[in-house]
Design an enzyme around this catalytic site. Structure first.
Site, PDB file in Angstrom:
ATOM      1  N   ASN A 101      59.872  33.262 -26.532  1.00  0.00           N
ATOM      2  CA  ASN A 101      58.851  32.391 -26.682  1.00  0.00           C
ATOM      3  C   ASN A 101      58.182  32.207 -25.113  1.00  0.00           C
ATOM      4  O   ASN A 101      58.870  31.411 -24.323  1.00  0.00           O
ATOM      5  CB  ASN A 101      59.050  30.901 -26.970  1.00  0.00           C
ATOM      6  N   ASP A 119      45.287  40.374 -24.405  1.00  0.00           N
ATOM      7  CA  ASP A 119      45.576  40.059 -26.049  1.00  0.00           C
ATOM      8  C   ASP A 119      44.615  39.574 -26.757  1.00  0.00           C
ATOM      9  O   ASP A 119      44.086  39.938 -27.754  1.00  0.00           O
ATOM     10  CB  ASP A 119      46.705  38.819 -26.019  1.00  0.00           C
ATOM     11  N   SER A 122      51.836  39.484 -29.652  1.00  0.00           N
ATOM     12  CA  SER A 122      50.745  38.716 -29.554  1.00  0.00           C
ATOM     13  C   SER A 122      50.211  37.813 -30.639  1.00  0.00           C
ATOM     14  O   SER A 122      48.967  37.727 -30.948  1.00  0.00           O
ATOM     15  CB  SER A 122      49.590  39.377 -28.878  1.00  0.00           C
TER      16      SER A 122
HETATM   17  P1  ADP Z   1      54.038  36.621 -29.013  1.00  0.00           P
HETATM   18  O1  ADP Z   1      54.645  37.608 -28.253  1.00  0.00           O
HETATM   19  O2  ADP Z   1      54.235  36.723 -30.496  1.00  0.00           O
HETATM   20  O3  ADP Z   1      52.624  35.968 -28.554  1.00  0.00           O
HETATM   21  P2  ADP Z   1      54.553  33.842 -28.010  1.00  0.00           P
HETATM   22  O4  ADP Z   1      55.914  33.140 -27.606  1.00  0.00           O
HETATM   23  O5  ADP Z   1      53.327  33.945 -27.133  1.00  0.00           O
HETATM   24  O6  ADP Z   1      54.752  35.400 -28.616  1.00  0.00           O
HETATM   25  O7  ADP Z   1      53.920  32.841 -29.441  1.00  0.00           O
HETATM   26  C1  ADP Z   1      54.563  32.594 -30.407  1.00  0.00           C
HETATM   27  C2  ADP Z   1      54.362  31.381 -31.051  1.00  0.00           C
HETATM   28  O8  ADP Z   1      53.065  31.528 -31.861  1.00  0.00           O
HETATM   29  C3  ADP Z   1      55.206  30.854 -32.081  1.00  0.00           C
HETATM   30  O9  ADP Z   1      56.299  30.049 -31.357  1.00  0.00           O
HETATM   31  C4  ADP Z   1      54.514  29.909 -32.967  1.00  0.00           C
HETATM   32  O10 ADP Z   1      54.134  28.565 -32.191  1.00  0.00           O
HETATM   33  C5  ADP Z   1      52.749  30.627 -32.974  1.00  0.00           C
HETATM   34  N1  ADP Z   1      53.008  31.393 -34.096  1.00  0.00           N
HETATM   35  C6  ADP Z   1      53.126  32.785 -34.401  1.00  0.00           C
HETATM   36  N2  ADP Z   1      53.078  33.015 -35.599  1.00  0.00           N
HETATM   37  C7  ADP Z   1      52.409  32.027 -36.221  1.00  0.00           C
HETATM   38  C8  ADP Z   1      52.175  31.700 -37.498  1.00  0.00           C
HETATM   39  N3  ADP Z   1      52.329  32.798 -38.326  1.00  0.00           N
HETATM   40  N4  ADP Z   1      51.871  30.382 -37.872  1.00  0.00           N
HETATM   41  C9  ADP Z   1      51.615  29.592 -36.836  1.00  0.00           C
HETATM   42  N5  ADP Z   1      51.974  29.871 -35.472  1.00  0.00           N
HETATM   43  C10 ADP Z   1      52.596  30.856 -35.426  1.00  0.00           C
HETATM   44 MG    MG Z   2      51.730  35.385 -26.734  1.00  0.00          MG
END
Ligand code: ADP
Ligand code: MG
Length: 371
Positions: free
Chosen positions: A233, A190, A145
């Protein structure tokens, strides 16, 4: 707990290497020093997968990995975002004209979700600008998350810059809603755990109304979270939203089967609540009402007595308009049985057999990155 706001702490930046590094980078980027720092953690869900958006309780805990943002409010109405990770490019926009592009879930859009959510909550169209430097160490798109941690952190940054107060519960509800601006239709676990988590305890998160109860973990218990390195993603693909829609359609078909007003039913939990039966009975009803072969849109229309046009305009979301087959039986079966497992876990862990349960459970929790 319901009215408690986020914790505020005074820290000596010089004593925290990560903050110090962030401060130096901020200075070289914006030529000034941050006024404050905001942090929001990622999470791992111990039990209760894909049931929060169906209205059922879940049992997550925060992980150490987090989003950290260094912030400086500015007099202009410009929002400038930068990131310590060069993969995430600088972004700047007018603070009173926030546009979130659902078709391209670029990183800054997650920040804008949190920003817009707070702005709208207070009915403000004109918010002061700020310079922000984001530093995140949650593996992205890996099921911990990172997206919600960023949305929550941005929401808290915005609240602080505005000088307003909200409880953690209110913040969680606002950020859960505002992450939908990116296009994913998540349920709220989340954001809830990001705000409501506490050290040394997992939380049973329940919805409507949102509340969190400690589920103390045995002292010394170690959780190993294995990263499969397969990324998913959620906003760039439709897998997540299709699953949400399959649960919604299953709820409608079950409601129709039981002669309930199915038009207003959105979640599988509502069907159970309206019937006033147990989760075990819901599993039997699912067996009776749904078949295991996937449903075509045409068959769903026949079951509900509506036209394809009505299905598309009144029920399906933009990302599920062209889906040709929906797994309804599998979704309903999973949701009702997983909801029962969460309740059983809670009962066991609160009982006297905690240690035995944990050694029996003794498994690695792998990150669910295939949604
Ligand atoms: P998760 O399971 O990690 O929530 P998501 O697909 O919902 O996966 O979200 C991932 C997205 O969050 C990434 O593609 C990026 O756009 C954003 N993100 C994650 N980590 C960072 C970070 N360190 N800085 C900026 N954006 C981030
Ligand atoms: Mg997410």
């Amino acid at each position: 707990m319901a009215t408690e706001g986020p914790a505020v702490r005074r820290v000596q930046v010089a004593e925290h290497p990560r903050l110090l590094k962030l401060k130096e980078m901020f200075n070289s980027k914006f030529g000034s020093v941050p006024k404050f720092y905001v942090r929001a953690p990622g999470r791992v869900n111990i039990i209760g997968e894909h049931i929060d958006y169906c209205g059922y309780s879940v049992l997550p805990m925060a992980v150490e990995q987090d989003m950290l943002i260094a912030v400086e409010p500015v007099k202009t109405h410009v929002l400038q975002l930068a990131n310590t990770n060069p993969l995430y490019l600088d972004f700047s926009t007018s603070a009173n004209n926030i546009q979130i592009d659902k078709t391209k879930p670029l990183w800054h859009n997650y920040f804008l979700c949190g920003f817009k959510g707070i702005q709208e909550h207070f009915g403000l169209s004109d918010v002061t600008g700020m310079n922000c430097l984001v530093d995140g160490n949650i593996p992205p798109s890996s099921g911990l998350s990172s997206s919600s941690a960023l949305v929550c952190c941005a929401g808290l940054v915005t609240l602080t810059v505005l000088g307003m107060n909200l409880s953690k519960v209110e913040l969680a509800e606002i950020c859960a809603k505002s992450e939908h601006y990116i296009g994913t239709e998540g349920g709220g676990m989340d954001q809830s755990i990001s705000f409501l988590a506490e050290e040394g305890t997992a939380k049973l998160i329940e919805f409507s109304p949102l509340r969190a109860t400690d589920v103390k973990l045995p002292s010394g218990a170690v959780f190993v979270i294995a990263n499969s390195c397969v990324e998913m993603n959620k906003a760039a693909t439709s897998h997540f939203n299709i699953r949400v829609m399959e649960c919604r359609l299953a709820a409608k078909l079950l409601a129709k089967h039981k002669c309930l007003p199915w038009e207003e039913v959105l979640r599988l939990e509502e069907v159970q609540a309206k019937l006033g039966v147990s989760l075990e009975e819901m599993l039997l009803i699912t067996e009776d009402a749904l078949h295991s072969e996937p449903y075509s849109p045409e068959e769903i229309c026949r079951c509900l007595g509506i036209s394809l046009q009505e299905l598309k305009t009144q029920i399906l979301s933009p990302s599920t308009q062209d889906v040709l087959s929906f797994k309804l039986y599998q979704r309903a079966k999973h949701v009702y049985s997983e909801a029962a497992r969460v309740l059983q876990f809670k009962k066991e862990i609160w009982g006297s057999r905690i240690t035995a349960y944990w050694s029996r459970l003794g498994r690695l929790h792998s990150i669910d990155s295939t949604c």
